[in-house]
Enzyme design. Structure first.
Site, PDB file in Angstrom:
ATOM      1  N   LEU A  45       3.090 -13.049   6.151  1.00 57.07           N
ATOM      2  CA  LEU A  45       1.706 -13.088   5.688  1.00 57.07           C
ATOM      3  C   LEU A  45       0.894 -11.904   6.213  1.00 57.07           C
ATOM      4  O   LEU A  45       1.135 -11.403   7.314  1.00 57.07           O
ATOM      5  CB  LEU A  45       1.057 -14.399   6.153  1.00 57.07           C
ATOM      6  N   HIS A  49      -2.922 -12.465   1.974  1.00 57.83           N
ATOM      7  CA  HIS A  49      -2.613 -13.901   1.874  1.00 57.83           C
ATOM      8  C   HIS A  49      -3.745 -14.730   2.485  1.00 57.83           C
ATOM      9  O   HIS A  49      -4.124 -15.775   1.955  1.00 57.83           O
ATOM     10  CB  HIS A  49      -1.323 -14.229   2.635  1.00 57.83           C
ATOM     11  N   GLN A  73      14.149 -15.894  -7.932  1.00 56.31           N
ATOM     12  CA  GLN A  73      13.342 -14.848  -8.572  1.00 56.31           C
ATOM     13  C   GLN A  73      13.793 -13.441  -8.194  1.00 56.31           C
ATOM     14  O   GLN A  73      13.178 -12.462  -8.607  1.00 56.31           O
ATOM     15  CB  GLN A  73      11.860 -15.047  -8.273  1.00 56.31           C
ATOM     16  N   GLY A 159      -2.753 -14.141  -6.073  1.00 49.44           N
ATOM     17  CA  GLY A 159      -3.403 -12.837  -5.942  1.00 49.44           C
ATOM     18  C   GLY A 159      -3.307 -12.031  -7.229  1.00 49.44           C
ATOM     19  O   GLY A 159      -2.287 -12.081  -7.929  1.00 49.44           O
ATOM     20  N   ASP A 162      -0.320  -9.371  -8.212  1.00 54.96           N
ATOM     21  CA  ASP A 162       0.766  -9.662  -9.158  1.00 54.96           C
ATOM     22  C   ASP A 162       0.118 -10.114 -10.459  1.00 54.96           C
ATOM     23  O   ASP A 162       0.143 -11.300 -10.806  1.00 54.96           O
ATOM     24  CB  ASP A 162       1.680 -10.746  -8.595  1.00 54.96           C
ATOM     25  N   ARG A 199       5.860  -6.013   1.376  1.00 53.72           N
ATOM     26  CA  ARG A 199       6.881  -4.966   1.287  1.00 53.72           C
ATOM     27  C   ARG A 199       6.409  -3.637   1.880  1.00 53.72           C
ATOM     28  O   ARG A 199       7.232  -2.734   2.061  1.00 53.72           O
ATOM     29  CB  ARG A 199       7.313  -4.773  -0.174  1.00 53.72           C
TER      30      ARG A 199
END
Ligand code: PAF
Length: 290
Positions: A45, A49, A73, A159, A162, A199
């Site tokens: 997080l 987040h 996914q 969020g 995305d 990431r």
């Protein structure tokens, strides 16, 4: 879970490991007349987040965060194994953010070995990340549908980072009649403009600098339409050039309609510019409503 087993949301944060317990907790909150909020995450997080948690807390009485790196996914050559994980730190952050319950299931608890029912959205997923990551949104929709069935949220917060994911989840909620209000919260950025992402931890110092190409490309797109509609191909090219100038490998640089996610011919206010690019081995995405 039998009634009364779970404390109604209070000071202590619960860490829940099984789907049955998650449903039990959610049912208990609802029986007590509390509005349940859910923030689905894959953990590691960051402040982005936590801004989703804050949004959920503004709208709900008891907020659950799910932390689950969803294997379904990820494609076979993607970063499922090395996706950053830090459970202890995540739990501390959730505690500090006033989360009532963290759902932290093991993959085996979420998917039976012979699981054969999946949720597929067929239109909005055709372009952008859906086209580059086959099966990705099937995995996202499936896990989010499961999380909705387990956490029984009144409100779920995602969020805008995305953008395509958020649009697809809204469509899933509409088309499958989930009794959930989906809230899409703004992207949180580092002071220099880089969109926050778990990431980002993969980036070396030099890559971190070059990653600014994404938000700069989007700023260029916004500038291009500020004075009025502009041919979308010119905007796409301009974004791709900015990405390349930052030594990023372009995956896509698109301008689409916010409703249909289809490419537009004229880029206008209200359309969405989206970019995906590789910075070294790390694939980053960002977007901006123009
Ligand atoms: O955005 C994410 O972190 C994930 O795609 C989500 C929504 C938690 C589903 O695994």
């Amino acid at each position: 879970m039998s009634s009364g087993q779970w404390a109604v949301s209070g000071e202590t944060m619960l860490v829940i490991k099984t789907p049955g317990e998650m449903q039990g907790w959610a049912q208990e909150q609802r029986r007590a007349g509390l509005r349940v909020g859910l923030v689905p995450t894959m953990g590691y997080l960051h402040a982005g987040h936590l801004s989703l948690v804050a949004e959920a807390r503004r709208r709900c009485d008891a907020v659950a965060v799910s932390i689950f790196v969803n294997p379904v996914q990820f494609g076979p050559n993607e970063d499922f194994e090395k996706y950053p994980r830090d459970e202890a730190r995540d739990l501390e952050l959730c505690r500090g953010a006033g989360v009532a319950a963290v759902f932290l299931p093991a993959p085996a608890a979420m998917y039976a070995p012979d699981a054969s029912v999946f949720v597929v959205e067929e239109r909005l997923e055709r372009g952008l990340c859906g086209a580059r990551r086959p099966g990705h949104f099937r995995g996202v929709c499936t896990v989010v549908a499961k999380l909705f069935n387990l956490a029984l949220p009144d409100v779920a917060v995602f969020g805008q980072k995305d953008f395509q994911q958020a649009a697809i989840i809204c469509r899933m909620v509409r088309d499958l009649n989930f009794p959930v209000e989906v809230v899409v919260a703004p992207i949180l950025r580092e002071p220099d403009g880089l969109a926050m992402s778990s990431r980002n931890v993969y980036l070396s110092g030099d890559e971190r600098q070059r990653a600014l190409g994404l938000s700069r490309a989007l700023a260029g797109a916004a500038e291009a339409v500020a004075a009025g509609p502009s041919p979308a191909d010119a905007v796409r090219l301009r974004m791709a050039e900015v990405l390349e100038r930052h030594a990023l490998r372009v995956d896509y640089a698109e301008v689409v309609s916010a409703e249909t996610l289809e490419p537009v011919a004229q880029a206008s206010r209200g359309d969405v510019a989206l970019v995906a690019a590789y910075c070294g081995k790390t694939r980053l995405i960002d977007n901006r409503v123009l």
